[in-house]
Design an enzyme around this catalytic site. Structure first.
Site, PDB file in Angstrom:
ATOM      1  N   GLU A 135      -2.164  -9.123   3.004  1.00 19.97           N
ATOM      2  CA  GLU A 135      -2.472  -9.681   4.337  1.00 19.97           C
ATOM      3  C   GLU A 135      -3.962  -9.568   4.664  1.00 19.97           C
ATOM      4  O   GLU A 135      -4.422 -10.093   5.674  1.00 19.97           O
ATOM      5  CB  GLU A 135      -1.610  -8.990   5.405  1.00 19.97           C
ATOM      6  CG  GLU A 135      -2.070  -7.620   5.883  1.00 19.97           C
ATOM      7  CD  GLU A 135      -1.864  -6.467   4.891  1.00 19.97           C
ATOM      8  OE1 GLU A 135      -1.500  -6.728   3.732  1.00 19.97           O
ATOM      9  OE2 GLU A 135      -2.103  -5.311   5.281  1.00 19.97           O
ATOM     10  N   HIS A 147      -3.648  -4.965  -0.280  1.00 21.85           N
ATOM     11  CA  HIS A 147      -3.167  -5.532   0.980  1.00 21.85           C
ATOM     12  C   HIS A 147      -3.206  -7.055   0.905  1.00 21.85           C
ATOM     13  O   HIS A 147      -4.268  -7.650   1.102  1.00 21.85           O
ATOM     14  CB  HIS A 147      -4.055  -5.068   2.146  1.00 21.85           C
ATOM     15  CG  HIS A 147      -3.773  -3.675   2.557  1.00 21.85           C
ATOM     16  ND1 HIS A 147      -2.921  -3.352   3.582  1.00 21.85           N
ATOM     17  CD2 HIS A 147      -4.219  -2.508   2.045  1.00 21.85           C
ATOM     18  CE1 HIS A 147      -2.860  -2.034   3.701  1.00 21.85           C
ATOM     19  NE2 HIS A 147      -3.636  -1.497   2.773  1.00 21.85           N
ATOM     20  N   CYS A 149       0.841  -1.201   0.000  1.00 16.73           N
ATOM     21  CA  CYS A 149       0.000   0.000   0.000  1.00 16.73           C
ATOM     22  C   CYS A 149       0.878   1.254   0.000  1.00 16.73           C
ATOM     23  O   CYS A 149       1.522   1.537  -0.998  1.00 16.73           O
ATOM     24  CB  CYS A 149      -0.987  -0.042   1.169  1.00 16.73           C
ATOM     25  SG  CYS A 149      -2.314   1.165   0.994  1.00 16.73           S
ATOM     26  N   ASP A 204     -22.982  -8.046  15.981  1.00 17.14           N
ATOM     27  CA  ASP A 204     -23.305  -7.144  17.087  1.00 17.14           C
ATOM     28  C   ASP A 204     -22.917  -7.875  18.367  1.00 17.14           C
ATOM     29  O   ASP A 204     -23.426  -8.966  18.638  1.00 17.14           O
ATOM     30  CB  ASP A 204     -24.807  -6.836  17.112  1.00 17.14           C
ATOM     31  CG  ASP A 204     -25.236  -5.960  15.932  1.00 17.14           C
ATOM     32  OD1 ASP A 204     -24.367  -5.524  15.161  1.00 17.14           O
ATOM     33  OD2 ASP A 204     -26.439  -5.707  15.792  1.00 17.14           O
TER      34      ASP A 204
HETATM   35  O1  1PR Z   1     -22.444   4.923  19.343  1.00 12.80           O
HETATM   36  O2  1PR Z   1     -20.092   4.922  18.596  1.00 12.80           O
HETATM   37  O3  1PR Z   1     -20.713   3.779  20.693  1.00 12.80           O
HETATM   38  O4  1PR Z   1     -21.386   2.872  18.478  1.00 12.80           O
HETATM   39  C1  1PR Z   1     -22.342   1.919  18.836  1.00 12.80           C
HETATM   40  C2  1PR Z   1     -22.580   1.069  17.630  1.00 12.80           C
HETATM   41  O5  1PR Z   1     -23.414  -0.007  18.017  1.00 12.80           O
HETATM   42  C3  1PR Z   1     -23.264   1.816  16.513  1.00 12.80           C
HETATM   43  O6  1PR Z   1     -22.635   1.504  15.289  1.00 12.80           O
HETATM   44  C4  1PR Z   1     -24.696   1.279  16.511  1.00 12.80           C
HETATM   45  O7  1PR Z   1     -25.159   1.126  15.193  1.00 12.80           O
HETATM   46  C5  1PR Z   1     -24.530  -0.085  17.166  1.00 12.80           C
HETATM   47  N1  1PR Z   1     -25.678  -0.464  18.006  1.00 12.80           N
HETATM   48  C6  1PR Z   1     -26.012   0.064  19.206  1.00 12.80           C
HETATM   49  N2  1PR Z   1     -27.081  -0.584  19.705  1.00 12.80           N
HETATM   50  C7  1PR Z   1     -27.435  -1.521  18.826  1.00 12.80           C
HETATM   51  C8  1PR Z   1     -28.526  -2.490  18.963  1.00 12.80           C
HETATM   52  O8  1PR Z   1     -28.790  -3.299  18.049  1.00 12.80           O
HETATM   53  N3  1PR Z   1     -29.222  -2.460  20.085  1.00 12.80           N
HETATM   54  N4  1PR Z   1     -26.579  -2.232  16.681  1.00 12.80           N
HETATM   55  C9  1PR Z   1     -26.546  -1.457  17.746  1.00 12.80           C
HETATM   56  C10 1PR Z   1     -26.684  -1.768  15.504  1.00 12.80           C
HETATM   57  C11 1PR Z   1     -27.073  -2.355  13.409  1.00 12.80           C
HETATM   58  C12 1PR Z   1     -26.282  -3.235  12.608  1.00 12.80           C
HETATM   59  C13 1PR Z   1     -27.069  -4.455  12.291  1.00 12.80           C
HETATM   60  C14 1PR Z   1     -27.734  -4.138  10.990  1.00 12.80           C
HETATM   61  C15 1PR Z   1     -28.046  -5.338  10.167  1.00 12.80           C
HETATM   62  N5  1PR Z   1     -27.029  -2.793  14.735  1.00 12.80           N
HETATM   63  O9  1PR Z   1     -25.108  -3.576  13.225  1.00 12.80           O
HETATM   64  O10 1PR Z   1     -26.173  -5.465  12.309  1.00 12.80           O
HETATM   65  O11 1PR Z   1     -28.920  -3.409  11.274  1.00 12.80           O
HETATM   66  O12 1PR Z   1     -28.988  -6.123  10.770  1.00 12.80           O
HETATM   67  P1  1PR Z   1     -29.823  -7.194   9.953  1.00 12.80           P
HETATM   68  O13 1PR Z   1     -29.003  -7.598   8.768  1.00 12.80           O
HETATM   69  O14 1PR Z   1     -30.011  -8.345  10.901  1.00 12.80           O
HETATM   70  O15 1PR Z   1     -31.113  -6.547   9.617  1.00 12.80           O
HETATM   71  P2  1PR Z   1     -21.179   4.184  19.339  1.00 12.80           P
END
Ligand code: 1PR
Length: 498
Positions: free
Chosen positions: A129, A127, A4, A173
């Site tokens: 790696e 990249h 890179c 998540d």
């Molecule tokens: O605010 O900088 O501390 O970051 C927290 C991070 O955690 C953020 O990116 C926020 O989107 C994520 N987050 C917080 N609470 C939740 C929760 O679900 N209760 N998850 C959460 C966010 C969204 C995606 C999810 C997609 C796809 N989840 O990560 O995976 O919506 O889902 P699907 O394909 O099942 O429909 P900070």
């Protein structure tokens, strides 16, 4: 071997900082990609071909100059992971005249140097790696000094079209469950607690029994990440979804998850959750760039900023649309490059009767609201959707780009966990507002949803969480492989795309 910026340093210099000379080992200067017709940075999987196409359709017809020789393990049938905004434009014959063998890639209508080699020097813009098995093969060939080798007979056809592929990203998540174990979970509209009577999946099996109110448990983060990698995921994202609960930075459980994952998973890893200025329990202030440094040192390639980006955008607009260098986005982008900074957006639809009722950016929608409203705007939230702000998604992404974000991870609370498909109207609107890559997220339920979001919005990548976790047991391996292969067959940009 240079990787890179390690390739870039070998040239005479770069438009990125004209005052700083390069090492001058390779003649030529690097230029920034034009973002007139495409997203910049160039992020994703692209070729490194040593043969010229026949020019008609941009398709590579043979493997290398003689059709059968591989340079340091490079194959015309492989794609490699790139992430950069500056590149060495390719002009046929120039570098070859200095004894370099050159492999090129195409982004839009720009052809640039993807890799070059001379004697025992190898430099790659991509990249290796982070390029899965294809990249590891290049590293191995370099370590063994295999500068030239016969291509295996299996590597000939069909030829792979040039250009960037769409990325299909697996998202995990992550949070601690009530017993204190770190688990991958998944919410419905961000609610990750089990409903009474719902099925429970633990990554290998699904049972009808669960404890209502318990955190949904899909499996262990490192195990699942390894499975996604083995199944062909283009990228893996970990989101620490309870990061707003403070814990000492050095004890962040995600650091260990990243260390273990990066030891055996060779695709890009993004981590989000808690990337902001924090104060330790002993009162010590820890700037966001230090939090990010810990994550990068543990194996992350990108950090994703959620809530803090909303605060930063509000401050940006309060200053009249001016950056002042004070935000985490700016600090991390300055230290690590903007390609390392993702802004994660958690918007929710707010239906309105028309554009006149709010100062926010309103779109017409084909999915009317509960009272038949034909318009909506997207309200930004923080703390995992718990708190809504007076900021619309357009204000957030435009500010994030101006402050130095390299990519937008576009969630949608209404669609999260719904399996109803991506919010195409939202993705289209955000894509039209920024030049940086946009990752569509939330709602994937069947493979056709990925096709639809790529076809109908021009999204640069699409992310799935719940859907891919359903196929994560050993017997669903092939189905998972097919999902992750979708981006690869869905070539999008530039000549010769199919
Ligand atoms: O605010 O900088 O501390 O970051 C927290 C991070 O955690 C953020 O990116 C926020 O989107 C994520 N987050 C917080 N609470 C939740 C929760 O679900 N209760 N998850 C959460 C966010 C969204 C995606 C999810 C997609 C796809 N989840 O990560 O995976 O919506 O889902 P699907 O394909 O099942 O429909 P900070």
């Amino acid at each position: 071997m240079g990787i890179c910026v390690g390739l870039q340093a070998l040239f005479d210099g770069s438009e990125e900082n004209p005052a700083v000379p390069g090492l001058g080992i390779i003649p030529g200067r690097l230029k920034r990609f034009s973002d007139e017709d495409k997203a910049v940075p160039h992020i994703g999987w692209n070729s490194a071909n040593t043969a010229r196409g026949d020019g008609d359709d941009g398709v590579i017809k043979s493997g290398s100059q003689d059709g059968r020789t591989s340079i340091y393990g490079l194959r015309p049938s492989s794609k490699y992971y790139y992430v950069h905004a500056y590149a060495a434009p390719y002009r046929e014959g120039e570098l070859e005249a200095h004894g370099w063998q050159v492999a090129t890639a195409r982004y839009g209508d720009e052809e640039f140097v993807g890799a070059l080699a001379r004697a025992n020097v190898l430099a790659t813009q991509f990249h290796p790696e982070k390029s899965g098995a294809a990249g590891l093969r290049v590293i191995k060939a370099f370590l063994h000094g295999d500068a030239l080798a016969e291509l295996p007979s299996s590597v000939s056809s069909p030829p792979v079209p040039e250009g960037l592929t769409r990325r299909v990203i697996a998202c995990l998540d992550v949070r601690a469950n009530d017993a204190g174990d770190l688990v991958v979970t998944k919410g419905d509209q961000y609610d990750v607690r089990e409903k009474a009577g719902a099925a429970s999946t633990n990554g290998t099996s699904t049972t009808a029994v669960n404890t209502a109110g318990a955190v949904r448990n899909l499996g262990k983060p490192v195990d699942l990440a390894r499975r996604y990698y083995a199944s062909g995921a283009d990228e893996i994202t970990f989101l620490n979804i309870t990061s707003f609960r403070s814990s000492p930075v050095a004890d962040q459980p995600m650091l260990e998850v990243l260390r273990q994952t990066s030891a055996s998973v060779f695709v890009p890893l993004t981590v989000g959750g808690g990337i902001r200025d924090t104060v330790e329990p002993d009162g010590r202030a820890v700037p966001a760039v230090e939090v990010a440094r810990l994550y990068f040192a543990s194996g992350a390639d990108k950090v994703s900023i959620g809530s803090d980006a909303v605060d930063a955008a509000e401050a940006y607009w309060a200053r009249g649309g001016r950056a002042d260098g004070s935000t985490a986005i700016e600090a991390i982008a300055a230290a690590y490059g903007r390609q390392a900074v993702v802004v994660s957006v958690d918007p929710r639809r707010v239906y309105v009767d028309g554009p006149h009722v709010t100062s926010h950016h309103v779109i017409a929608t084909e999915r009317p609201g509960p009272q038949g409203q034909r318009h909506c705007w997207y309200q930004c939230t923080v703390r995992g959707g718990r708190e809504a702000r007076d900021l619309d998604v357009r204000q957030l992404v435009v500010a994030a780009e101006a402050l130095g974000a390299g990519e937008i991870l576009l969630n949608c609370i209404d669609r999260d966990g719904s399996n109803e498909g991506f919010d195409i109207e939202l993705v289209r609107d955000v894509k039209s507002a920024v030049r940086i890559p946009v990752i569509a997220s939330s709602g994937a339920g069947v493979p056709e949803h990925f096709r639809a979001v790529f076809d109908e919005t021009g999204a640069d990548a699409a992310l799935g969480a719940g859907m891919v976790s359903l196929f994560s047991d050993a017997s669903s391996y092939r189905r998972l492989r097919r999902i992750f292969a979708l981006g690869f067959v869905q070539f999008c940009l530039g000549d010769g795309c199919v």
